[in-house]
Scaffold this motif. Structure first.
Motif, short mmCIF file in Angstrom:
data_model
loop_
_atom_site.label_atom_id
_atom_site.label_comp_id
_atom_site.label_asym_id
_atom_site.label_seq_id
_atom_site.Cartn_x
_atom_site.Cartn_y
_atom_site.Cartn_z
N GLY A 185 0.83 -1.20 0.00
CA GLY A 185 0.00 0.00 0.00
C GLY A 185 0.86 1.24 0.00
O GLY A 185 2.09 1.17 0.06
N THR A 186 0.19 2.38 -0.07
CA THR A 186 0.89 3.66 0.03
C THR A 186 0.10 4.56 0.98
O THR A 186 -1.10 4.39 1.17
CB THR A 186 1.01 4.39 -1.34
N VAL A 187 0.81 5.53 1.54
CA VAL A 187 0.15 6.51 2.41
C VAL A 187 -0.60 7.49 1.50
O VAL A 187 0.01 8.22 0.73
CB VAL A 187 1.17 7.26 3.29
N TYR A 214 -2.40 11.47 5.82
CA TYR A 214 -2.10 11.13 7.21
C TYR A 214 -2.29 12.36 8.09
O TYR A 214 -2.33 13.49 7.61
CB TYR A 214 -0.66 10.61 7.36
N GLY A 270 -2.53 7.02 9.50
CA GLY A 270 -2.48 7.11 8.04
C GLY A 270 -3.78 6.65 7.40
O GLY A 270 -4.46 5.77 7.92
N ILE A 282 -4.40 4.64 4.39
CA ILE A 282 -3.55 3.81 3.54
C ILE A 282 -4.35 3.36 2.32
O ILE A 282 -5.45 2.83 2.46
CB ILE A 282 -3.07 2.57 4.31
N ARG A 313 -9.14 1.98 0.59
CA ARG A 313 -8.35 2.71 1.58
C ARG A 313 -8.80 2.33 2.99
O ARG A 313 -9.98 2.09 3.21
CB ARG A 313 -8.53 4.21 1.39
N VAL A 333 0.66 4.14 11.18
CA VAL A 333 1.90 3.95 10.44
C VAL A 333 2.99 3.79 11.49
O VAL A 333 3.18 4.67 12.34
CB VAL A 333 2.20 5.15 9.53
N VAL A 377 4.11 1.53 1.95
CA VAL A 377 4.02 0.87 3.25
C VAL A 377 3.61 -0.58 3.05
O VAL A 377 3.14 -0.97 1.98
CB VAL A 377 3.01 1.57 4.20
N PHE A 426 0.60 -0.52 9.43
CA PHE A 426 1.43 -0.45 8.23
C PHE A 426 2.79 0.12 8.60
O PHE A 426 2.90 1.11 9.32
CB PHE A 426 0.74 0.41 7.16
#
Ligand code: ZN
Length: 303
Positions: free
Chosen positions: A226-228, A231, A249, A251, A258, A263, A277, A293
């Motif tokens: 995944g990605t942030v 946040y 976050g 995510i 999402r 985090v 992440v 994450f």
């Protein structure tokens, strides 16, 4: 203590202010209108040529505003000084009570005086032990008693707090609609719902599809990548069981849905939008395990 109580009781009936009070303004329409707007009170009695002031405005006509209140009486200061000396140094307002004897109308001239009406015996409350002090303000309009305003405070010595057991992190609410998610977590799987009607993925878990309305579903297991997406860093207010600052976050999973999570494994001030992440599971206590994450580029060390 009885001795102190006798001394406190002696102040009953004494004036609270050094001199009688005079309202800064006559009762007037603009203040009434502002009050009604602020309170959302549309009662027709408060407007028009025969308007009266809302009774609950009683205290408003006695307030000193930014230029201050009239000075307290010596009796008032002595009473509070005695309580302070006896260790009842904290104060909390407990309640207020008003009685309305006649309506106030624009043009009424307000005068008021306050007295120490009663001091209670020593009482023990959750906050601590102390004495309740009730003051009463009599409000007059053109010399005629229009209402009374009683105000009660507790002057107390704060109870010693028992050291609390370490606060536990709040438990998730597990119900029929999301039980499958938590069963997945127990097996270290992050399960996403997939609609049986249109195939749309959804998170968090819900009984029906937001896209097509179907109640049919199965699950797919998230890859964990995944990605942030966004946040926040929590500094305040502090919640028991959480040690700020920490990063929360939003995510975006590789599958496209999402979820909100912590985090971890990276300093809170190093979290960035777009940061890759990876799913991890945090053992919080013997009962609770949570998906979190961690930074996936290897230097997070949350593994
Ligand atoms: Zn659907």
């Amino acid at each position: 203590m009885t001795d102190l109580y006798e001394r406190l009781k002696a102040y009953e009936g004494r004036a609270t202010a050094a001199s009688p009070g005079v309202g800064k303004d006559l009762v007037n329409e603009p203040m009434i209108r502002h009050w009604c707007e602020a309170m959302g009170d549309t009662n027709p009695a408060y407007s028009g040529p025969d308007a009266i002031a809302p009774p609950t405005m009683l205290q408003a006509w006695t307030m000193g505003g930014l230029s201050g209140h009239s000075e307290r009486s010596a009796a008032h200061d002595e009473l509070f000084g005695l309580l302070d000396e006896a260790g009842y140094t904290s104060i909390v307002a407990t309640d207020c009570e008003q009685e309305y004897l006649r309506p106030l109308r624009p043009g009424d001239r307000i005068t008021f005086d306050g007295l120490i009406e009663s001091v209670s015996e020593l009482k023990t409350t959750k906050l601590g032990t102390g004495h309740f002090v009730t003051t009463r303000m009599d409000v007059r309009a053109d010399g005629e008693l229009a209402g009374t305003h009683r105000f009660r405070i507790l002057k107390y010595a704060p109870a010693r707090r028992k050291p609390k057991a370490a606060a536990r992190r709040p438990r998730p609410v597990i119900n029929r609609d999301n039980a499958g998610f938590w069963e997945g977590v127990a097996e270290h799987k992050l399960l996403i719902q997939r609609c049986g009607g249109c195939g749309a993925l959804r998170f968090p878990w819900l009984p029906g599809c937001g896209a097509c309305g179907s109640a049919e579903w199965d699950t797919v297991e998230a890859s964990g990548a995944g990605t942030v997406y966004s946040y926040v860093v929590m500094h305040h207010p502090p919640f028991p069981a959480f040690a700020p600052p920490y990063a929360v976050g939003l995510i975006e999973l590789a599958e496209g849905v999402r979820m909100v999570s912590n985090v971890v494994g990276v300093p809170y001030d190093k979290v960035r939008i777009g940061m890759p992440v990876r799913l991890d599971f945090l053992r919080v206590d013997e009962e609770l395990e949570l998906p979190v994450f961690s930074c996936s580029d290897g230097d997070g060390g949350a593994g």
